[in-house]
Motif scaffolding. Structure first.
Motif, PDB file in Angstrom:
ATOM      1  N   VAL A 110       0.895  -1.290   0.038  1.00  0.00           N
ATOM      2  CA  VAL A 110       0.148   0.005  -0.073  1.00  0.00           C
ATOM      3  C   VAL A 110       1.048   1.262   0.017  1.00  0.00           C
ATOM      4  N   VAL A 111       0.473   2.251  -0.983  1.00  0.00           N
ATOM      5  CA  VAL A 111       1.381   3.486  -1.083  1.00  0.00           C
ATOM      6  C   VAL A 111       0.384   4.623  -1.620  1.00  0.00           C
ATOM      7  N   GLY A 112       0.521   5.739  -1.118  1.00  0.00           N
ATOM      8  CA  GLY A 112      -0.281   6.838  -1.423  1.00  0.00           C
ATOM      9  C   GLY A 112       0.144   7.588  -2.521  1.00  0.00           C
ATOM     10  N   LYS A 113      -0.697   8.485  -3.362  1.00  0.00           N
ATOM     11  CA  LYS A 113      -0.180   9.031  -4.403  1.00  0.00           C
ATOM     12  C   LYS A 113       1.159   9.643  -4.663  1.00  0.00           C
ATOM     13  N   ASN A 114       1.838   9.225  -5.651  1.00  0.00           N
ATOM     14  CA  ASN A 114       3.395   9.898  -5.840  1.00  0.00           C
ATOM     15  C   ASN A 114       4.118   9.470  -4.782  1.00  0.00           C
ATOM     16  N   GLY A 115       3.734   8.358  -3.912  1.00  0.00           N
ATOM     17  CA  GLY A 115       4.616   7.733  -2.967  1.00  0.00           C
ATOM     18  C   GLY A 115       5.718   6.700  -3.595  1.00  0.00           C
ATOM     19  N   GLU A 116       6.482   6.410  -2.685  1.00  0.00           N
ATOM     20  CA  GLU A 116       7.837   5.580  -3.193  1.00  0.00           C
ATOM     21  C   GLU A 116       7.821   4.182  -2.784  1.00  0.00           C
ATOM     22  N   ILE A 117       7.873   3.160  -3.742  1.00  0.00           N
ATOM     23  CA  ILE A 117       7.872   1.892  -3.375  1.00  0.00           C
ATOM     24  C   ILE A 117       9.349   1.340  -3.635  1.00  0.00           C
ATOM     25  N   THR A 118       9.765   0.729  -2.743  1.00  0.00           N
ATOM     26  CA  THR A 118      11.225   0.082  -2.628  1.00  0.00           C
ATOM     27  C   THR A 118      11.024  -1.337  -3.065  1.00  0.00           C
ATOM     28  N   PHE A 119      11.521  -1.897  -4.142  1.00  0.00           N
ATOM     29  CA  PHE A 119      11.415  -3.071  -4.259  1.00  0.00           C
ATOM     30  C   PHE A 119      12.748  -3.950  -4.164  1.00  0.00           C
ATOM     31  N   LYS A 120      12.798  -5.197  -3.204  1.00  0.00           N
ATOM     32  CA  LYS A 120      14.091  -5.866  -2.829  1.00  0.00           C
ATOM     33  C   LYS A 120      13.946  -7.222  -3.200  1.00  0.00           C
ATOM     34  N   ASN A 121      15.370  -7.641  -3.510  1.00  0.00           N
ATOM     35  CA  ASN A 121      15.213  -9.118  -3.986  1.00  0.00           C
ATOM     36  C   ASN A 121      16.399  -9.717  -3.007  1.00  0.00           C
ATOM     37  N   SER A 122      15.519 -10.351  -2.105  1.00  0.00           N
ATOM     38  CA  SER A 122      16.275 -11.085  -1.024  1.00  0.00           C
ATOM     39  C   SER A 122      16.217 -12.566  -1.396  1.00  0.00           C
ATOM     40  N   ASP A 123      16.055 -12.940  -2.541  1.00  0.00           N
ATOM     41  CA  ASP A 123      16.109 -14.415  -3.146  1.00  0.00           C
ATOM     42  C   ASP A 123      17.512 -14.897  -3.571  1.00  0.00           C
ATOM     43  N   GLU A 124      17.747 -15.928  -3.911  1.00  0.00           N
ATOM     44  CA  GLU A 124      18.860 -16.490  -4.361  1.00  0.00           C
ATOM     45  C   GLU A 124      18.827 -16.378  -5.863  1.00  0.00           C
ATOM     46  N   PHE A 125      17.646 -16.050  -6.469  1.00  0.00           N
ATOM     47  CA  PHE A 125      17.607 -15.830  -7.754  1.00  0.00           C
ATOM     48  C   PHE A 125      17.383 -14.730  -8.528  1.00  0.00           C
ATOM     49  N   GLN A 126      17.677 -14.573  -9.576  1.00  0.00           N
ATOM     50  CA  GLN A 126      17.323 -13.065 -10.163  1.00  0.00           C
ATOM     51  C   GLN A 126      15.985 -13.020 -10.539  1.00  0.00           C
TER      52      GLN A 126
END
Length: 201
Positions: free
Chosen positions: A63-79
Motif C-alpha cells: 500500500v502506498v499513497g499518490k506519488n509515494g515511493e515503493i522500494t522493491f528488494k530481492n532477497s532471493d537467491e534467484f534473479q
C-alpha cells in the motif's frame, strides 16, 4: 487545574471522533487472490517496501499513497524482474533485471485509488498488487482458497466512507453514520461473488 481540564476536554473531543469499523466479507465460492478495504480519510503512505524470497513476494498487497515511493528488494537467491502492464489501472513499468541483494525504487505517479498487478517476467507464477490509495487507514485482505469469510476490524478515525477493492471486481463504496450498519453485494462481471456487512461504532 485549567491545563488538566483542557487536556481532558481535548481527549473527549478526540475520543468522540474516533470510531471502529467492524464486519464480515463472505464469498459465495472460493475467494480470489487478495483485496483491500480502506477509509477515504488521508493521503496514504509516502513509502512502502516489497521484498521477494523463494520465488514469492512477501506481501499480496503493498500500500502506498499518490506519488509515494515503493522500494522493491530481492532477497532471493534467484534473479528477478518486477514489471506492471495492467490494463485495468493503466499502469506500465519495468524495473529490469534484479540480482540478489539489489533494490530499486518506483514512484507511484499514476491514478490514485487503483489496484495494479505486478509480476516477474522470469517467474510467471509470481504476483502481487500495488494499492495506490488516498487513505491513512486500511486493512489488507490476503485471501486463501479454503477460507470464505473474513473479519473486518478497522480503526476508522473520523472517516465515514469506506471502499472495498478486489482485482477485477466492481469496487464497493459504503458510507455509514455512527452506529449504522449496512450490507452490500460484491459483484464480478454482473454476478454476485460476495456479501459485505459493515458496522461503524
Amino acid at each position: 487545574m485549567i491545563k488538566r481540564m483542557l487536556a481532558l476536554g481535548l481527549c473527549m473531543v478526540f475520543n468522540a471522533q474516533a470510531a471502529t469499523l467492524t464486519g464480515e466479507l463472505t464469498f459465495v465460492k472460493k475467494p480470489p487472490f487478495a483485496g483491500i478495504l480502506y477509509a477515504k480519510n488521508g493521503a496514504g503512505p509516502k513509502a512502502a517496501e516489497l521484498d521477494q524470497a523463494n520465488k514469492v513476494f512477501d506481501k499480496k498487497v503493498v500500500v502506498v499513497g499518490k506519488n509515494g515511493e515503493i522500494t522493491f528488494k530481492n532477497s532471493d537467491e534467484f534473479q528477478h524482474n518486477i514489471f506492471a502492464n495492467d490494463p485495468n489501472s493503466g499502469v506500465k513499468f519495468d524495473v529490469g533485471l534484479m540480482n540478489q541483494g539489489q533494490t530499486t525504487k518506483v514512484s507511484a505517479d499514476w491514478s490514485e485509488n487503483t489496484l495494479t498487478r505486478i509480476g516477474c517476467k522470469i517467474h510467471p507464477k509470481m504476483r502481487s498488487y500495488i494499492a495506490n490509495v488516498n487513505s491513512d487507514t486500511y486493512q489488507v485482505l490476503p485471501f486463501t482458497k479454503k477460507q470464505k469469510t473474513y473479519k473486518i476490524d478497522l480503526d476508522a478515525g473520523s472517516a465515514s466512507t469506506f471502499v472495498l477493492q478486489i482485482p477485477k471486481y466492481d469496487p464497493v463504496e459504503v458510507t455509514l453514520s455512527a452506529g449504522e450498519a449496512k450490507s452490500v453485494e460484491v459483484m464480478y462481471k454482473g454476478k454476485l461473488r460476495a456479501n459485505l456487512s459493515l458496522t461503524l461504532k
